[in-house]
Structure formats: C-alpha cells, structure tokens
Design a protein around this motif. Structure first.
Motif, mmCIF file in Angstrom:
data_model
loop_
_atom_site.group_PDB
_atom_site.id
_atom_site.type_symbol
_atom_site.label_atom_id
_atom_site.label_comp_id
_atom_site.label_asym_id
_atom_site.label_seq_id
_atom_site.Cartn_x
_atom_site.Cartn_y
_atom_site.Cartn_z
ATOM 1 N N UNK A 297 0.804 -1.240 0.000
ATOM 2 C CA UNK A 297 0.000 0.000 0.000
ATOM 3 C C UNK A 297 0.827 1.276 0.000
ATOM 4 N N UNK A 298 2.071 1.204 0.494
ATOM 5 C CA UNK A 298 2.903 2.407 0.656
ATOM 6 C C UNK A 298 2.164 3.507 1.418
ATOM 7 N N UNK A 299 1.460 3.090 2.442
ATOM 8 C CA UNK A 299 0.756 4.027 3.305
ATOM 9 C C UNK A 299 -0.571 4.501 2.767
ATOM 10 N N UNK A 300 -0.946 4.125 1.557
ATOM 11 C CA UNK A 300 -2.182 4.608 0.939
ATOM 12 C C UNK A 300 -3.291 3.579 0.969
ATOM 13 N N UNK A 301 -4.388 3.884 0.271
ATOM 14 C CA UNK A 301 -4.612 5.113 -0.501
ATOM 15 C C UNK A 301 -4.735 6.334 0.412
ATOM 16 N N UNK A 302 -4.159 7.442 -0.035
ATOM 17 C CA UNK A 302 -4.066 8.618 0.822
ATOM 18 C C UNK A 302 -3.159 8.303 1.987
ATOM 19 N N UNK A 303 -3.706 8.381 3.185
ATOM 20 C CA UNK A 303 -2.962 8.004 4.392
ATOM 21 C C UNK A 303 -3.710 6.924 5.167
ATOM 22 N N UNK A 304 -4.575 6.157 4.472
ATOM 23 C CA UNK A 304 -5.456 5.198 5.140
ATOM 24 C C UNK A 304 -4.694 4.069 5.808
ATOM 25 N N UNK A 305 -3.509 3.717 5.313
ATOM 26 C CA UNK A 305 -2.720 2.637 5.912
ATOM 27 C C UNK A 305 -1.381 3.149 6.430
ATOM 28 N N UNK A 306 -1.295 4.427 6.720
ATOM 29 C CA UNK A 306 -0.068 4.997 7.264
ATOM 30 C C UNK A 306 0.009 4.705 8.753
ATOM 31 N N UNK A 307 0.844 3.759 9.119
ATOM 32 C CA UNK A 307 1.082 3.440 10.522
ATOM 33 C C UNK A 307 2.350 4.155 10.972
ATOM 34 N N UNK A 308 2.683 3.960 12.238
ATOM 35 C CA UNK A 308 3.793 4.715 12.822
ATOM 36 C C UNK A 308 5.104 4.449 12.104
ATOM 37 N N UNK A 309 5.380 3.189 11.808
ATOM 38 C CA UNK A 309 6.653 2.850 11.177
ATOM 39 C C UNK A 309 6.756 3.468 9.791
#
Length: 646
Positions: A254-266
């Motif tokens: 996902x690379x943190x996406x879509x948008x920031x939906x899967x942006x975790x701390x790491x």
C-alpha cells in the motif's frame, strides 16, 4: 586442585558458594563480553546517535545541524497525521495479535494430535512464516490487484461480481487486507510456540481429567490454557512488538495509501526521513516508536515475571525462586505452578448429549475438516505464487481477470537466471539483477549466521551457567530489551554513520546491521539450550584435569550441536528475509539482497516484468522454505529452548 576447580565451576552454575569465590569468577563475563560489546556498538551507540538526530534539524545539502531541543517532537506530536498513525498502529497491533493468537492456538492444537500426515502438515504450516514479508506482500498484493488479481478472477468466474473490485483502492479494505496478510505470515510463529508448550505438557493431566469425565472443551479451559499461560504471555511480547514494527507489507502492498489510510507509525517515520528528507522529524517519530516498544516490553515483562512479593506468596513446592533474567526458567516455573493448581481442581462432571460413538465420529470429522482448512490456508497461496511464475506475461494481465491458468512455461525462470537471453527482445534490468541478489543474500546470511553462532554461543553458555549473578543478570536484562528496539530506529544512524565510513552499499555493512537484530536472539536461544545440559558434564571433565575452556570445547560443544543447528537455522532465515536494512543501506547490485531486488520490480513495473517478478519471488523463497521443511522438528525444539523471529 581438582576440588578447587570444581568449586569454581559450581559458582558458574549459579549454585550457593562463598561470596569471595564468586567475585573471582570472571570467566562468564569474559565469555559474554564480546557479545555485549557488539550489541553496544551496533545498537547502543546508534540509539544515542538517533536521539541526537531527533534534537536537531538537519539540512542534507549543507550537512548543517541546528539544535532545536524538543522542537521536532513538539512539531510532530500535535499533528493529526501523527495521532491517526498512532491510532492505526494500535488497532493494527491489537487486531493482529488477537487473530494471530486465536489462529495459532487452533493450528497448534490440531498439529499436536496424532493423524496420518502430521509431519507433512507441520512442515506446510511453516511455509508462510519462512517466506520473506516482501515476497508475501508481492503475492497477496497481486491476489488483490484491482485489474488482474486472482480474487477478482475467482469472483468473476463464479458470476458473483460483474466488474473488478479495486480492493486496495479503498482505505478501510486495504487496511483490513494488510491485517489478514500479516496474520497469515506471522501466525505460524504463534503456532510453533504453543506447540512447543503443548509437547511439554505431561500426558497424565489430560488422562486424569478424562477419567473424571471431562470433555475436550472443559479440558482446554481448565488444563491447557492454565498450562500455556506463561507461553501465551511470551507470545504476546513477541507478536505485539512484531506488529508495531511491521513495515515490509505496507511498503510492498500500500505504501501508506490510498491517501494516508494505511499509514502506521513505522511507515510515517520512514516517509518523513527518507521520502521528505526531514531527518530530524523522522528521527523523533522513530524514537517515539522506540520508547513505546520499550515501555510495552517493560509492561509485558512485569506481567511475565513474578515480583518478589508475589514470589513470597507462593510455596517453595510450587515455585522455585524467580529470576527476571532467566526467561526459560520462568516459563518452566510457571508450568510447575500450573501443575500444582491443576492437582487441586475439583472433580469434573460429565455432560454430553451424544453417545461415545457419535462423539468419536464428530470429533474425527471436525479434526479432518480443520486439517484441510489449515492445509488450504497455508499452502494454496504459496502454490498460487508458483503457478504465477509459470505463466507468460500475456496470461498474467488478461482482462477480464480469471483464475483459469494459461499454458505453463519456464521462460520467466530463464529470464532471471540467464538474463543475457533477453525478454523477447525487451531487456529487463531488474530481472538481470536477480542472480546477484540471491548470491548477496547467501553470503550475508552465512556470514551473519557464523558470527552469531560464535558470539551468541559463548554468551549463551555464560548466561546459562551464571545468569543468577547480579552482573550477568543485569546485562541479560539489557540484552533482552535491545531485542525490543525497532529496526527503523537504527536505520537513520546506520545510514549516516555508514555513509561517513564508506560502508554504504557493502555486504559488510549489512552484516553489521543484521547482527543488531539477531545477536540478542541467538544469545537467548543458546542460553535456553545450555540450561538444559547438566553441569555435571563439565564437573567430570574438571575432575579429570581439564581446564574450564577445554571442558567447554571438548565436552559442552559436541553435545550442543543440536542447539547450534537450531539457532543457525533461525539466524539464516532472518538474515535471508531481512528487507528494511538492505533497502536503505544498499543501492546497487553490488550488495542488494534478493528481497530488495523483488521490491525493485514494484517501483517501475512493466507488463513483461510480472512473470520475472514472480519467478524471482519463487527463487527467493526456495532456500528458507526448504530449510523449514527439512528442519521443522529442530525448529519446534528451538522454540521450546527460548527462541524467537523478528
């Protein structure tokens, strides 16, 4: 002279001895000192350097450092993105730990039963865990691909949908899919640990309960769960830390996406430092992650180890004195307490609405249903990866998607193993790097394994024989806590220091970095194994005139070969599958390992690279999967000896 030597060895084993003699016994500390020194150099100093980074703003062009104190922390903590990333990390860790524990428990209970093909199923269960997270991300990212993925193909072939679903294009769905994939990859670790605990359970506990009329459910909650409680707490430590530090799947899927939906701390810390080049803020985020991991580890260890007050409340019959530095001993002590409690349980009352024959039939049906489901869950995705590697590029990108395979071909393997043949007139630079990546992974893994077996073996022996002394116990506490340090927190200082020392893009740099992850593991694992060896072996050698070092070399080392092999397997697997260090610290085929080469396919993926990407993924998983299949018994025994997988 012989009696004096034996007395010194007894001191090393932690038994009662005069305080004066104990102070003169420096051999255990000297044996563990190389490991402690390496850990301090590759973990302690980088953490101090990372703290310094988090207190500065850094201009990467001018290399100018501006001291801002806590400015980086106060600038990132109030941001909504920071709060949401922290919340997603908590949700991800909580859900994956709970699901992984439930699934691992079910798998372990089935694998502990007797049935034809049990050895084969135990080996198959290890396949997801042996695969590198990068390969796992590539596989499942393709399964849920919105254009050509097999999941859409299956639903279209069955007529359940009329158009493809962009699974990873929806934030909530993408986050749930990453959770599913993480559980698929990590649940075998939980299953192995629980299986090791189940195999150490005395048969007479369940036999007595069955005589009293207890059914399987009653026995599970009254006997199995209490017996496994110490092991379950250990699992919570490992799986929680692994979930908080999860990075590879987010990078590949996902690379943190879509948008920031899967942006975790790491991912947020990585993106801040290496995508936006805001090193100070990135270091602050990663240092916060480090503090959270260490606090969580401290909390778990407080639950795991009995305090002095709680230990006094237990009778000497139920519990030997607890040693916070002796993890394996604490687990066994907890199991002995459980045995004492089980002996005091009231008699069971049989309750059943079915006849014994019906219960046996239903039990067999349920067991074989679970066996089939476990086999499908563990093996089918891996088999699909192999099938995709045998498909041509045109068959992989058919629209509409379908699960009906096209003609099988070995062309993809020819493209990656013999890149000079070309790809149908189109060259693929990434495919040509696969042989170099495999060779680099092999050299680095062998070197790391050798270093860890030597240093970890010496330190493990020292802690097994003298772990109860205050000096050794304190250093073991520190060593255990370093295992809770997130890899990402060490990346920034490694990157800057290695750049200064000329170690970037070198296999030597990777060996140094990997040791920061694996050396605490190998020490802990060997300590658990040596604790199972009777000290009388060395005592007899000392009586015969051997020195302590000669006794270790001639007597202890030969009988510890099984433990060394098990520890070597774990070290090799972790080194082979490691991704984040190799991603940041290498940039050319001179040192890039196979996980980085596979991830490189995803950066600028062209349609004719799909086949070589899957072929490279299959080649990457062959060594760890073969090792897991051949040595699954050694792995289970290694788990019981106190081993873990970061």
């Amino acid at each position: 002279m012989a009696s004096t030597t034996v007395r010194d060895l007894t001191i090393g084993t932690g038994t009662a001895a005069p305080q004066r003699a104990e102070k003169r016994d420096w051999l255990p500390f000297l044996l563990s000192f190389p490991t402690l020194l390496v850990v301090f150099l590759v973990i302690g100093l980088p953490l101090i350097y990372s703290l310094a980074l988090s207190l500065h703003r850094i201009n990467m062009l001018t290399q100018k450092w501006i001291f801002v104190g806590l400015g980086n922390y106060t600038s990132v903590i109030p941001q909504p993105d920071f709060i949401w990333a922290l919340a997603r990390t908590a949700v991800f860790a909580g859900v994956t730990v709970a699901l992984g524990l439930a699934l691992g428990m079910g798998m372990a209970l089935i694998l502990n039963m007797r049935f034809p093909g049990r050895g084969l199923l135990r080996s198959v269960v290890l396949i997801p865990w042996a695969m590198a997270p990068v390969t796992v991300g590539v596989l499942w990212g393709w399964i849920f691909d919105g254009s050509y993925g097999p999941m859409n193909g299956l639903l279209l072939d069955l007529g359940l949908i009329d158009r493809a679903i962009p699974w990873l294009g929806n934030g909530s769905v993408a986050f749930a899919i990453v959770i599913l994939v993480h559980v698929w990859n990590q649940a075998p670790l939980t299953a192995l640990l629980i299986l090791a605990g189940l195999q150490s359970m005395p048969d007479n506990l369940h036999r007595a309960a069955r005589i009293d009329g207890a059914g399987p459910i009653t026995r599970f909650f009254k006997i199995t769960v209490p017996w496994l409680k110490p092991m379950l707490l250990l699992i919570m430590i490992l799986t929680t830390i692994n979930s908080i530090m999860a990075f590879d799947l987010f990078w590949t899927m996902t690379k943190g996406g879509p948008g920031s939906a899967t942006t975790v701390f790491s991912w947020m810390g990585y993106a801040m430092a290496f995508q936006f080049m805001r090193m100070g803020e990135g270091a602050a985020i990663l240092y916060i992650l480090t503090i959270l991991c260490l606090v969580l580890a401290w909390f778990y260890l407080k639950l795991f180890f009995p305090t002095a007050a709680r230990a006094k409340a237990l009778t000497a019959k139920d519990l030997e004195p607890a040693d916070p530095a002796n993890l394996t001993g604490t687990v066994l002590s907890g199991m002995r307490r459980t045995t004492a409690r089980l002996a005091r349980l009231p008699a069971f009352t049989p309750r059943s609405t079915f006849s014994p024959r019906t219960r046996r039939i239903l039990g067999k049906v349920a067991m074989w249903t679970a066996i089939v489901l476990i086999f499908v869950w563990s093996f089918v995705p891996f088999a699909w990866l192999i099938l995709m590697s045998l498909q041509s590029a045109a068959d992989l990108v058919r629209t509409p998607a379908t699960v009906v395979p096209g003609p099988l071909t070995l062309e993809n393997f020819r493209y990656v193993l013999f890149p000079d043949t070309g790809t149908g007139g189109q060259s693929s630079v990434q495919a040509s790097r696969v042989p170099f990546g495999i060779w680099n992974s092999f050299l680095v893994a062998v070197a790391v394994t050798a270093v860890n077996l030597v240093l970890g073996g010496l330190a493990g022996y020292a802690y097994a024989r003298s772990g109860k002394s205050r000096l050794m116990g304190g250093t073991l506490w520190a060593l255990m806590l370093t295992r809770m340090t997130p890899s990402l927190a060490l990346i920034l200082p490694f990157f800057l220091v290695f750049k200064t020392m000329g170690l970037l893009d070198t296999r030597t740099g990777l060996v140094i970095a990997y040791c920061s992850l694996i050396l605490p593991l190998s020490t802990w694992m060997m300590k658990g194994y040596f604790e199972g060896l009777p000290p009388n072996l060395e005592k007899a050698a000392l009586v015969d005139g051997c020195s302590r070092l000669k006794a270790i070399w001639k007597i202890v080392l030969p009988v510890s070969i099984p433990g060394l092999v098990a520890a070597g397997i774990f070290c090799f697997l972790i080194s082979w599958n490691e991704f984040i260090f190799a991603l940041i610290l290498t940039g050319t085929p001179n040192a890039q390992t196979i996980p980085v080469i596979i991830a490189g396919f995803l950066v600028q993926l062209r349609f004719y690279d799909y086949g070589p990407m899957f072929a490279a993924s299959v080649l990457a998983v062959i060594p760890p999967v073969v090792i897991a299949l051949l040595f699954q018994r050694w792995l289970v025994s290694g788990m019981l000896s106190g081993s873990i997988k970061g």
